[in-house]
Design a protein around this motif. Structure first.
Motif, PDB file in Angstrom:
ATOM      1  N   ILE A   1       0.337  -1.430   0.754  1.00 20.88           N
ATOM      2  CA  ILE A   1      -0.092   0.102  -0.087  1.00 20.88           C
ATOM      3  C   ILE A   1       0.995   1.234  -0.420  1.00 20.88           C
ATOM      4  CG2 ILE A   1      -2.054  -1.252   1.215  1.00 20.88           C
ATOM      5  CD1 ILE A   1      -1.190   0.485   3.772  1.00 20.88           C
ATOM      6  N   THR A   2      -0.025   2.020  -0.431  1.00 17.49           N
ATOM      7  CA  THR A   2       0.814   3.820  -0.800  1.00 17.49           C
ATOM      8  C   THR A   2       0.893   4.085   0.775  1.00 17.49           C
ATOM      9  OG1 THR A   2      -0.607   4.878  -1.407  1.00 17.49           O
ATOM     10  CG2 THR A   2       0.497   3.827  -3.139  1.00 17.49           C
ATOM     11  N   PRO A   3       1.720   5.144   1.312  1.00 11.88           N
ATOM     12  CA  PRO A   3       1.673   6.090   2.708  1.00 11.88           C
ATOM     13  C   PRO A   3       0.693   6.617   2.489  1.00 11.88           C
ATOM     14  CG  PRO A   3       3.789   6.492   1.118  1.00 11.88           C
ATOM     15  CD  PRO A   3       2.821   5.449   0.210  1.00 11.88           C
ATOM     16  N   LEU A   4      -0.160   6.841   1.471  1.00 12.73           N
ATOM     17  CA  LEU A   4      -1.641   7.808   0.807  1.00 12.73           C
ATOM     18  C   LEU A   4      -2.926   7.036   1.347  1.00 12.73           C
ATOM     19  CD1 LEU A   4      -1.519  10.136  -1.988  1.00 12.73           C
ATOM     20  CD2 LEU A   4      -0.997  10.690   1.203  1.00 12.73           C
ATOM     21  N   GLU A   5      -2.755   5.452   1.236  1.00 13.08           N
ATOM     22  CA  GLU A   5      -2.985   4.516   1.630  1.00 13.08           C
ATOM     23  C   GLU A   5      -3.290   4.356   2.442  1.00 13.08           C
ATOM     24  OE1 GLU A   5      -3.899   2.287  -2.930  1.00 13.08           O
ATOM     25  OE2 GLU A   5      -1.933   1.890  -1.489  1.00 13.08           O
ATOM     26  N   TYR A   6      -2.247   4.161   3.323  1.00 10.26           N
ATOM     27  CA  TYR A   6      -2.141   4.335   4.438  1.00 10.26           C
ATOM     28  C   TYR A   6      -2.306   4.986   6.119  1.00 10.26           C
ATOM     29  CZ  TYR A   6       0.990   2.464   9.106  1.00 10.26           C
ATOM     30  OH  TYR A   6       1.400   2.205  10.005  1.00 10.26           O
ATOM     31  N   GLY A   7      -2.397   6.308   5.174  1.00 13.38           N
ATOM     32  CA  GLY A   7      -3.160   7.648   5.884  1.00 13.38           C
ATOM     33  C   GLY A   7      -4.534   7.178   5.880  1.00 13.38           C
ATOM     34  N   LYS A   8      -4.883   6.517   4.602  1.00 10.35           N
ATOM     35  CA  LYS A   8      -6.590   6.713   4.946  1.00 10.35           C
ATOM     36  C   LYS A   8      -7.086   5.764   5.806  1.00 10.35           C
ATOM     37  CE  LYS A   8     -10.552   6.363   1.489  1.00 10.35           C
ATOM     38  NZ  LYS A   8     -10.763   5.328   0.481  1.00 10.35           N
ATOM     39  N   MET A   9      -6.055   4.583   5.676  1.00  9.88           N
ATOM     40  CA  MET A   9      -6.710   3.534   6.221  1.00  9.88           C
ATOM     41  C   MET A   9      -6.493   4.278   7.811  1.00  9.88           C
ATOM     42  SD  MET A   9      -4.914  -0.384   6.958  1.00  9.88           S
ATOM     43  CE  MET A   9      -3.926   0.187   8.122  1.00  9.88           C
ATOM     44  N   LEU A  10      -5.697   4.652   8.651  1.00  7.06           N
ATOM     45  CA  LEU A  10      -5.676   4.857   9.722  1.00  7.06           C
ATOM     46  C   LEU A  10      -6.280   6.633   9.819  1.00  7.06           C
ATOM     47  CD1 LEU A  10      -1.929   5.137   9.954  1.00  7.06           C
ATOM     48  CD2 LEU A  10      -3.014   3.493  11.505  1.00  7.06           C
ATOM     49  N   TYR A  11      -7.131   6.955   9.532  1.00  4.06           N
ATOM     50  CA  TYR A  11      -7.962   7.892   9.686  1.00  4.06           C
ATOM     51  C   TYR A  11      -9.203   7.523   9.570  1.00  4.06           C
ATOM     52  CZ  TYR A  11     -10.301  12.620   8.827  1.00  4.06           C
ATOM     53  OH  TYR A  11     -11.592  13.389   8.898  1.00  4.06           O
ATOM     54  N   GLU A  12      -9.661   6.030   8.852  1.00  2.00           N
ATOM     55  CA  GLU A  12     -11.000   6.071   8.579  1.00  2.00           C
ATOM     56  C   GLU A  12     -10.609   4.823   9.783  1.00  2.00           C
ATOM     57  OE1 GLU A  12     -11.755   3.383   4.934  1.00  2.00           O
ATOM     58  OE2 GLU A  12     -11.566   6.279   4.008  1.00  2.00           O
ATOM     59  N   ASN A  13     -10.103   4.322  10.678  1.00  2.00           N
ATOM     60  CA  ASN A  13      -9.644   3.448  11.759  1.00  2.00           C
ATOM     61  C   ASN A  13      -8.773   3.557  12.345  1.00  2.00           C
ATOM     62  OD1 ASN A  13     -10.205   1.425  13.698  1.00  2.00           O
ATOM     63  ND2 ASN A  13     -10.826  -0.137  12.213  1.00  2.00           N
TER      64      ASN A  13
END
Length: 111
Positions: free
Chosen positions: A20-32
């Motif tokens: 996963i990209t850093p932005l996908e990781y950030g999104k995952m963390l932001y959502e949960n």
């Protein structure tokens, strides 16, 4: 067997470390990040959101989460580390905070 390993070794060295990209990781963390996501209170894009409305001493009150997509990284990380009012501490690592922050900045830049 050793020859096969030596042939594929350079290919392994150039493979990406993560799927996963850093932005996908950030999104995952932001959502949960730790059972409940930032998105629940701060909205889809960090724009802030009403959490609850209630009546207190015959007055209508609202509990709202602030906008967080306009903060500096210093303000953002400080709020995450300390917790503010009803904001819980999430005990995120520095890299997790940076990933969430970059995700929010990226969303803001796309608008």
């Amino acid at each position: 067997m050793l020859r096969i390993f030596l042939i594929f070794l350079p290919l392994i060295a150039f493979c990406e470390e993560s799927f996963i990209t850093p932005l996908e990781y950030g999104k995952m963390l932001y959502e949960n990040p730790r059972g409940i996501g930032c998105i629940e209170c701060h909205g889809k894009n960090g724009e802030g959101k009403e959490i609850a409305s209630y009546k207190h001493k015959l007055k209508n009150k609202k509990l709202t989460a602030p906008k967080i997509n306009n903060l500096s990284f210093k303000e953002f990380s400080s709020a995450l580390k300390q917790g503010k009012k009803i904001m819980p501490k999430y005990y995120l690592t520095q890299s997790e905070m940076e990933a969430i922050y970059q995700y929010l900045i990226n969303l803001k830049d796309k608008k």
